[in-house]
Design a protein around this motif. Structure first.
Motif, short mmCIF file in Angstrom:
data_model
loop_
_atom_site.label_atom_id
_atom_site.label_comp_id
_atom_site.label_asym_id
_atom_site.label_seq_id
_atom_site.Cartn_x
_atom_site.Cartn_y
_atom_site.Cartn_z
N THR A 1 0.84 -1.20 0.00
CA THR A 1 0.00 0.00 0.00
C THR A 1 0.88 1.25 0.00
O THR A 1 0.64 2.19 -0.77
CB THR A 1 -0.92 0.01 1.24
OG1 THR A 1 -1.75 -1.15 1.20
CG2 THR A 1 -1.79 1.26 1.29
N ALA A 2 1.91 1.23 0.87
CA ALA A 2 2.82 2.39 0.94
C ALA A 2 3.55 2.57 -0.39
O ALA A 2 3.69 3.68 -0.89
CB ALA A 2 3.82 2.21 2.08
N LEU A 3 3.98 1.47 -0.97
CA LEU A 3 4.71 1.55 -2.24
C LEU A 3 3.85 2.15 -3.34
O LEU A 3 4.26 3.08 -4.03
CB LEU A 3 5.19 0.15 -2.67
CG LEU A 3 5.73 0.07 -4.11
CD1 LEU A 3 7.09 0.75 -4.22
CD2 LEU A 3 5.81 -1.36 -4.60
N LEU A 4 2.61 1.61 -3.48
CA LEU A 4 1.78 2.03 -4.62
C LEU A 4 1.30 3.46 -4.48
O LEU A 4 1.03 4.13 -5.47
CB LEU A 4 0.60 1.06 -4.79
CG LEU A 4 1.01 -0.38 -5.16
CD1 LEU A 4 -0.21 -1.27 -5.29
CD2 LEU A 4 1.83 -0.40 -6.44
N LYS A 5 1.21 3.93 -3.24
CA LYS A 5 0.83 5.33 -3.05
C LYS A 5 1.95 6.25 -3.54
O LYS A 5 1.70 7.30 -4.15
CB LYS A 5 0.54 5.58 -1.57
CG LYS A 5 -0.14 6.91 -1.37
CD LYS A 5 -0.89 7.00 -0.08
CE LYS A 5 -1.58 8.37 -0.03
NZ LYS A 5 -1.66 8.89 1.31
N GLU A 6 3.18 5.85 -3.27
CA GLU A 6 4.34 6.66 -3.62
C GLU A 6 4.70 6.48 -5.09
O GLU A 6 5.19 7.39 -5.74
CB GLU A 6 5.50 6.19 -2.72
CG GLU A 6 6.67 7.11 -2.65
CD GLU A 6 7.77 6.52 -1.76
OE1 GLU A 6 7.56 5.46 -1.12
OE2 GLU A 6 8.86 7.09 -1.73
N ASN A 7 4.51 5.27 -5.59
CA ASN A 7 5.00 4.91 -6.91
C ASN A 7 3.96 4.01 -7.60
O ASN A 7 4.00 2.80 -7.46
CB ASN A 7 6.35 4.18 -6.73
CG ASN A 7 6.93 3.72 -8.04
OD1 ASN A 7 6.36 3.95 -9.11
ND2 ASN A 7 8.07 3.06 -7.97
N PRO A 8 3.03 4.61 -8.35
CA PRO A 8 1.94 3.82 -8.95
C PRO A 8 2.41 2.88 -10.06
O PRO A 8 1.67 2.00 -10.45
CB PRO A 8 1.01 4.89 -9.54
CG PRO A 8 1.51 6.20 -9.06
CD PRO A 8 2.93 6.04 -8.64
N GLU A 9 3.64 3.09 -10.52
CA GLU A 9 4.11 2.26 -11.63
C GLU A 9 5.47 1.63 -11.27
O GLU A 9 6.49 1.91 -11.91
CB GLU A 9 4.26 3.11 -12.90
CG GLU A 9 4.11 2.29 -14.16
CD GLU A 9 3.87 3.18 -15.38
OE1 GLU A 9 4.11 2.68 -16.47
OE2 GLU A 9 3.44 4.35 -15.23
N PRO A 10 5.49 0.78 -10.24
CA PRO A 10 6.78 0.25 -9.79
C PRO A 10 7.30 -0.83 -10.75
O PRO A 10 6.51 -1.56 -11.35
CB PRO A 10 6.46 -0.36 -8.43
CG PRO A 10 5.03 -0.74 -8.52
CD PRO A 10 4.37 0.25 -9.44
N SER A 11 8.61 -0.91 -10.85
CA SER A 11 9.23 -2.02 -11.58
C SER A 11 9.23 -3.24 -10.66
O SER A 11 9.00 -3.11 -9.45
CB SER A 11 10.66 -1.66 -11.96
OG SER A 11 11.44 -1.53 -10.78
N ARG A 12 9.50 -4.40 -11.22
CA ARG A 12 9.59 -5.62 -10.41
C ARG A 12 10.63 -5.44 -9.31
O ARG A 12 10.40 -5.82 -8.15
CB ARG A 12 9.95 -6.79 -11.32
CG ARG A 12 9.68 -8.12 -10.69
CD ARG A 12 9.85 -9.29 -11.64
NE ARG A 12 9.38 -10.48 -10.97
CZ ARG A 12 8.12 -10.87 -10.97
NH1 ARG A 12 7.21 -10.22 -11.65
NH2 ARG A 12 7.74 -11.93 -10.28
N GLU A 13 11.77 -4.82 -9.65
CA GLU A 13 12.84 -4.61 -8.66
C GLU A 13 12.37 -3.69 -7.53
O GLU A 13 12.69 -3.91 -6.37
CB GLU A 13 14.09 -3.99 -9.32
CG GLU A 13 14.93 -4.96 -10.12
CD GLU A 13 14.19 -5.55 -11.31
OE1 GLU A 13 13.44 -4.79 -11.98
OE2 GLU A 13 14.30 -6.77 -11.54
N GLU A 14 11.61 -2.67 -7.90
CA GLU A 14 11.12 -1.75 -6.86
C GLU A 14 10.12 -2.45 -5.93
O GLU A 14 10.07 -2.17 -4.73
CB GLU A 14 10.49 -0.51 -7.50
CG GLU A 14 11.54 0.44 -8.06
CD GLU A 14 10.99 1.53 -8.98
OE1 GLU A 14 11.61 2.60 -9.04
OE2 GLU A 14 9.95 1.31 -9.65
#
Lengths: 155, 283
Positions: free
Chosen positions: A109-122
Motif C-alpha cells: 500500500t505504501a509503495l503504490l501510493k508513492e509509486n503507482p508504476e513500480p518495476s519488479r525490482e522496486e
C-alpha cells in the motif's frame, strides 16, 4: 501515560505503559490483523503504516504513536468489500497460510501510493522486510504488480 | 527486566540535555530500534529527541548538514545523498537493515553507538564527517576522533545536534557491505574516498566498520596512496596494508581470519571502483 492517535481514520485514546511497543498496544485494542511474529524487527508480520510509512510495529515505542496516523490491515478493504490490492492477492494465489499477508498488504500500500508504476525490482525492494514461508515470494510480487496495473486502469 | 517509568518528548534541545544530565537513568531515544530491546534495568526515563526539528538534510555555509533524527530512509531518498561524493551516502543507506527499519532508524543513532548494524559509520568516516555535540555548549568533533573518545561516549547529558560534511569535496566515494543475506547484519563494511588531481590520488580515505572492534579510518593504507599514480600494484599494497593494520573480531557472522581476508579484497575492489569512477569508467 496516555496517547491519542488516529487509527484507520478514527480518533483514539489509549492508556499505555511508557516502554510498550506499538504492536502490543494495537493488539490489546483489538487490531488483531497486526500479527505478533519475531518481535525483533525482522519478519514484518506486524507491519503498520505510521504517518504513511511502513514500519515494524514491534520496534516502535508506543509513545511515538502520539499524534500519529496509523493504518492497519483493518483499515484497508473489508471481507465483503476487498480493495484492489487484496483482490489481486487472492487472484494471484499470493495467500497461503495468510499470516504474513497483512504485512505484505501494508508494505505494498505504501509503495503504490508513492509509486503507482513500480518495476519488479522496486516491488522486491519494498517487500524486503516481509517474510513469507509459504509462497516463495513470486506470487506476492506478481500480485502487487497486477494491482498496480489495475489501479492505473490498464486491466 | 525493564524499569522504564517515563517517556518524555522534550520541547527544546536544552530541555533534552537537561533531562539527560539530571539523571544517570535517562537515555536518548531517536528511532528507538535499538533502545526498544534494551534490558538495562538502570534505565528509567526515555528522552525522545525526534520532535526537536532535528530532521533535515541541507547544503549551507560550505557544509552538508544533516539533522541527527533524520531517518536513514530520508537520507536514501534525498537528492544530496544520491549525488554527493559519487552517491556513497545513498549506497550506504541502502544497505542499512531493510526498508521498514530504515523508516525508523536515524543517522545520529547509527553514528552514535558502535553496534554491528551501524553501517553508515565507514561512509561518514570516508567523507571526513564531523559531529556537533551539544551539552549546554556546542563543540565540534571529527567522527574519527569521536570513536576514540571513550570519555565522551560514557558520559551522559549530551546529544549530537548536527552531522556536517564539507561540501567542497569533488572526489568519489565507494561503499561496500559484505553480509550473508542482503538485510543481515554486516560481516564487513568498507568505505573508500579518493580525489584525482593531475594523474595522481589526493585526499585518500579508507574506513572500516563492523569487522573491527571500533569503526576507524585506516591511515596506514591512506598514506600509501596519497600523491601516487594509481595502478594494480599500488592498490594491492594499500589493500594488504589495510588488512595488516586492523585487528578483526570473531562472531557468528565470520571469523577474524575470514574478515581479515575480506578487508584486503574489498578494499582493493573499492579503490579500483572509486578510481575508475573518477575517470568516468566502470570498474
Amino acid at each position: 501515560m496516555e496517547i491519542s492517535c488516529i487509527v484507520n481514520g478514527e480518533k483514539k485514546q489509549f492508556k499505555i505503559e511508557p516502554d510498550e511497543t506499538l504492536l502490543n498496544i494495537l493488539r490489546r485494542e483489538g487490531y488483531l490483523g497486526v500479527k505478533r511474529g519475531c518481535e525483533e524487527g525482522n519478519c514484518g508480520v506486524c507491519t503498520v503504516l505510521m504517518n504513511g510509512r511502513p514500519v515494524n510495529s514491534c520496534v516502535v515505542f508506543g509513545a511515538k504513536a502520539d499524534g500519529a496516523e496509523i493504518i492497519t490491515v483493518e483499515g484497508l478493504g473489508t471481507p465483503e468489500n476487498l480493495n484492489t490490492l487484496q483482490e489481486a492477492f487472492l487472484d494471484e494465489g499470493a495467500v497461503q497460510c495468510g499470516f504474513c499477508t497483512p504485512g505484505f498488504l501494508l508494505s505494498a500500500t505504501a509503495l503504490l501510493k508513492e509509486n503507482p508504476e513500480p518495476s519488479r525490482e522496486e516491488v522486491i525492494e519494498a517487500l524486503d522486510s516481509n517474510y513469507c514461508r509459504c509462497t516463495g515470494y513470486v506470487k506476492p510480487i506478481n500480485a502487487v504488480l497486477a494491482a498496480a496495473r489495475k489501479m492505473r486502469g490498464e486491466e | 527486566m525493564k524499569n522504564i517509568r517515563s517517556y518524555i518528548f522534550p520541547k527544546t534541545v536544552e530541555e533534552a540535555v537537561d533531562a539527560l544530565a539530571l539523571s544517570s537513568s535517562a537515555r536518548i531515544v531517536a528511532g528507538g530500534t535499538t533502545m526498544v530491546f534494551s534490558k538495562d534495568a538502570r534505565v528509567e526515563t526515555l528522552v525522545d529527541i525526534t520532535r526537536l526539528d532535528l530532521s533535515y538534510i541541507k547544503e549551507e555555509d560550505g557544509f552538508i548538514k544533516i539533522g541527527p533524527t533524520t531517518t536513514v530512509a530520508d537520507l536514501l531518498r534525498s537528492p544530496i545523498a544520491a549525488k554527493f561524493g559519487g552517491g556513497i551516502l545513498a549506497e550506504a543507506s541502502k544497505r542499512v537493515a531493510g526498508s521498514h527499519i530504515r523508516e525508523l532508524a536515524t543517522i545520529g543513532g547509527d553514528l552514535a553507538i558502535t553496534l554491528p548494524w551501524c553501517d553508515l559509520q565507514p561512509a561518514f568516516l570516508a567523507l571526513d564527517a564531523e559531529l556537533v555535540i551539544y551539552d549546554g555548549e556546542e563543540k565540534n568533533i571529527s567522527l574519527a576522533d569521536y570513536y576514540n573518545d571513550r570519555e565522551l561516549m560514557k558520559r551522559s547529558g549530551w546529544l549530537i545536534k548536527e552531522i556536517r560534511i564539507l561540501s567542497d569535496q569533488k572526489g568519489i566515494g565507494v561503499f561496500e557491505k559484505v553480509s550473508r543475506t542482503k538485510i543481515d547484519y554486516s560481516t564487513l563494511d568498507i568505505a573508500v574516498y579518493l580525489e584525482k588531481e593531475g594523474g595522481v590520488i589526493r585526499s585518500p580515505r579508507i574506513a572500516a566498520g563492523c569487522a573491527v572492534p571500533m569503526p576507524r579510518r585506516i591511515g596506514e593504507a591512506e598514506k600509501i596512496l596519497d600523491g601516487q599514480v594509481p595502478g594494480p600494484e599500488l592498490f594491492e599494497k594499500a589493500a594488504k596494508t589495510a588488512k595488516n593494520s586492523l585487528r578483526t573480531v570473531t562472531n557468528l557472522r565470520g571469523t577474524a581470519a575470514y574478515r581479515s581476508h575480506l578487508i584486503e579484497i574489498v578494499t582493493r575492489r573499492c579503490l579500483e571502483k572509486a578510481w575508475a569512477a573518477l575517470n568516468g569508467q566502470e570498474a
